[in-house]
Design an enzyme around this catalytic site. Structure first.
Site, PDB file in Angstrom:
ATOM      1  N   SER A  17      -7.164  -8.976   1.759  1.00  0.00           N
ATOM      2  CA  SER A  17      -5.818  -9.410   2.113  1.00  0.00           C
ATOM      3  C   SER A  17      -5.775 -10.933   2.113  1.00  0.00           C
ATOM      4  O   SER A  17      -6.748 -11.595   2.489  1.00  0.00           O
ATOM      5  CB  SER A  17      -5.461  -8.875   3.499  1.00  0.00           C
ATOM      6  OG  SER A  17      -4.507  -9.708   4.120  1.00  0.00           O
ATOM      7  N   LYS A  28      -9.648  -7.531   6.239  1.00  0.00           N
ATOM      8  CA  LYS A  28      -9.262  -6.344   5.467  1.00  0.00           C
ATOM      9  C   LYS A  28     -10.162  -6.050   4.271  1.00  0.00           C
ATOM     10  O   LYS A  28     -10.602  -6.926   3.557  1.00  0.00           O
ATOM     11  CB  LYS A  28      -7.815  -6.484   4.957  1.00  0.00           C
ATOM     12  CG  LYS A  28      -6.743  -6.476   5.992  1.00  0.00           C
ATOM     13  CD  LYS A  28      -6.748  -5.248   6.894  1.00  0.00           C
ATOM     14  CE  LYS A  28      -6.489  -3.969   6.152  1.00  0.00           C
ATOM     15  NZ  LYS A  28      -5.104  -3.838   5.724  1.00  0.00           N
ATOM     16  N   HIS A  81      -3.449  21.757   7.490  1.00  0.00           N
ATOM     17  CA  HIS A  81      -2.392  20.990   8.174  1.00  0.00           C
ATOM     18  C   HIS A  81      -2.939  19.664   8.690  1.00  0.00           C
ATOM     19  O   HIS A  81      -2.437  19.123   9.670  1.00  0.00           O
ATOM     20  CB  HIS A  81      -1.775  21.783   9.332  1.00  0.00           C
ATOM     21  CG  HIS A  81      -1.401  23.185   8.962  1.00  0.00           C
ATOM     22  ND1 HIS A  81      -0.133  23.544   8.570  1.00  0.00           N
ATOM     23  CD2 HIS A  81      -2.148  24.312   8.916  1.00  0.00           C
ATOM     24  CE1 HIS A  81      -0.108  24.841   8.285  1.00  0.00           C
ATOM     25  NE2 HIS A  81      -1.329  25.333   8.485  1.00  0.00           N
ATOM     26  N   GLU A 115      -5.179   3.650  -4.167  1.00  0.00           N
ATOM     27  CA  GLU A 115      -3.734   3.646  -3.896  1.00  0.00           C
ATOM     28  C   GLU A 115      -2.940   3.567  -5.196  1.00  0.00           C
ATOM     29  O   GLU A 115      -1.902   4.211  -5.341  1.00  0.00           O
ATOM     30  CB  GLU A 115      -3.380   2.465  -2.995  1.00  0.00           C
ATOM     31  CG  GLU A 115      -3.913   2.625  -1.584  1.00  0.00           C
ATOM     32  CD  GLU A 115      -3.736   1.364  -0.776  1.00  0.00           C
ATOM     33  OE1 GLU A 115      -2.937   1.373   0.159  1.00  0.00           O
ATOM     34  OE2 GLU A 115      -4.393   0.351  -1.088  1.00  0.00           O
TER      35      GLU A 115
END
Ligand code: ARG
Length: 450
Positions: A283, A289, A160, A296
């Site tokens: 970025s 970043k 979980h 992804e």
């Protein structure tokens, strides 16, 4: 020689340009060029066996097809996309080859594109599944190496997404290898299910005796093939496409979960890993970043993979037997899924060589004493306390720990023994240890991995 259609005779008018554009498939089935040539090579062997080609005619066609095949393999093959499909184009190339002449018109004897396209797609699937299986094994090897290099690291195990029990990082990574193992087998089985047959004609079979369709593999023919045992099924069936798309979707799902784990671990909140700069992107606005875009995208592509599977399932669901043109639409999803998985596996295998683990940050998480609650209850169980009672005792102890804001390791015997007389400070300090916790789990059969 004039460019002619494979089916022009019946028509009194030229096809409307919009219809030409709408129905053509060459812009994607050009990927099948080499398989179409191989299919035609099988076919001329069959025609010769059946006495429908003389040795001389066979030789001419064989030479012509070989030349086209070689050009494709060498990457010199130019495709004229004004043709309807790859079958028509290769037929045309044979017709315009020097020294072949009208013999080229015999190539399509007893053959239909309905059978041809199913066969080409099957050969394509054969070859592509081999490529993917090899890449799966490569990624697996990289993960095994990473796991072995970090075999001493213990990480918090999660259920979980909450701290559960300490586990070995090596075993965690091996879990992904198990998944990749099943993926290889699943794909291999899908390949085994592909029936390489010819002889369906358009749907009813052809006038050639079935025995002539028995062709053994040779230097120029990569596989043995059989005569179809049901010509209607042969041209109606796209189960093999669906099975492969499904196997590729499952691979995509596994790669997505693997990526998700790495994305989480690379976040500031976890901070368990560093991914080499060469495998991250930045970025345009925020100079700070460093983003895990590769992971992804691998995660994101699962959407397209499932879409491709569902698209073919839906295309096929209402089709009457036998061939329907709707089936042309299975190609782009199939090609797309193979490409997605191929590129994802390639980049992941490199990325996994460029991950380093941040041992101190991981160790800090292991200071959470609640991770050892099961070990404390196991200790009580080993000392004859019934499990349910042990569970409640340790639950109460953990609740107490949070209430008073104290570490279990710092509690005196008196405080601990309020929960059970066996719980002494010495025992608690022995139990709360990541390595001891991992080593105490013995139910798992150890498999030797290299
Ligand atoms: N391009 C078709 C496909 O991909 C193959 C040719 C179909 N045959 C026909 N009679 N239109 O399925």
């Amino acid at each position: 020689m004039k460019k002619t259609k494979l089916w022009g005779g019946r028509f009194s008018k030229k096809t409307h340009p919009l219809v030409e554009e709408f129905t053509k498939s060459i812009h994607f089935d050009k990927k099948l060029a080499e398989y179409d040539c191989i299919g035609s090579l099988y076919h001329i062997f069959i025609l010769k066996k059946a006495g429908l080609l003389t040795q001389n005619e066979f030789n001419k066609l064989f030479k012509g097809l070989q030349e086209i095949f070689d050009e494709i393999k060498k990457g010199h093959f130019k495709i004229d996309e004004s043709f309807e499909d790859i079958h028509s184009y290769i037929q045309h190339l044979l017709e315009i080859k020097k020294g072949i002449g009208k013999v080229a018109f015999k190539l399509h004897t007893c053959r239909s594109r309905n059978d041809q396209i199913a066969f080409d797609t099957k050969l394509y699937c054969h070859e592509k599944t081999n490529v993917i299986c090899e890449l799966l094994i490569k990624l697996q090897k990289t993960i095994i190496q990473l796991a072995n290099e970090n075999n001493k690291i213990v990480i918090p195990g999660y259920t979980h997404l909450q701290h559960a029990i300490p586990i070995s990082l090596q075993e965690y990574l091996f879990a992904y290898c198990k998944m990749l193992n099943r993926d290889t087998e699943r794909l291999f089985n899908a390949k085994k299910n592909i029936n390489l047959t010819l002889g369906a004609g358009a749907l009813a079979g052809t006038l050639i005796q079935s025995a002539n369709y028995n062709i053994a593999a040779t230097k120029s023919l990569p596989n043995s093939i059989k005569p179809t045992s049901n010509s209607i099924d042969a041209v109606s069936d796209r189960d093999f496409v669906i099975e492969i798309l499904s196997a590729l979707s499952i691979i995509g799902m596994h790669l997505s979960r693997l990526s998700e784990d790495m994305i989480l671990w690379a976040s500031k909140e976890f901070d368990f890993i560093d991914i080499d700069d060469a495998f991250c992107t930045g970025s345009s606005l925020m100079p700070n970043k460093k983003n895990p875009d590769v992971l992804e995208l691998v995660r994101g592509y699962s959407g397209q993979l499932y879409g491709n599977l569902v698209s073919v399932l839906v295309t096929m669901k209402g089709l009457p037997l036998a061939y329907n043109r709707d089936m042309q639409l299975d190609k782009e999803p199939l090609f797309s899924s193979f490409e997605i998985i191929q590129e994802s596996l390639k980049v992941l295998a490199e990325l996994f060589k460029n991950i380093s683990f941040k041992r101190e940050n991981i160790a800090r998480q292991l200071d959470d004493e609640s991770l050892y609650a099961t070990d404390i209850s196991d200790y009580l169980v080993k000392n004859k306390v019934p499990f349910k009672e042990a569970h409640t005792i340790v639950g109460n102890l953990i609740r107490h720990k949070y209430k008073v804001g104290k570490e279990l390791c710092e509690m005196e015997d008196g405080e601990l023994q309020r929960f059970h007389k066996l719980l002494t400070s010495k025992i608690i300090n022995v139990i709360i240890n990541p390595q001891t916790s991992v080593k105490s789990k013995k139910s798992v059969r150890k498999v030797k991995r290299s």
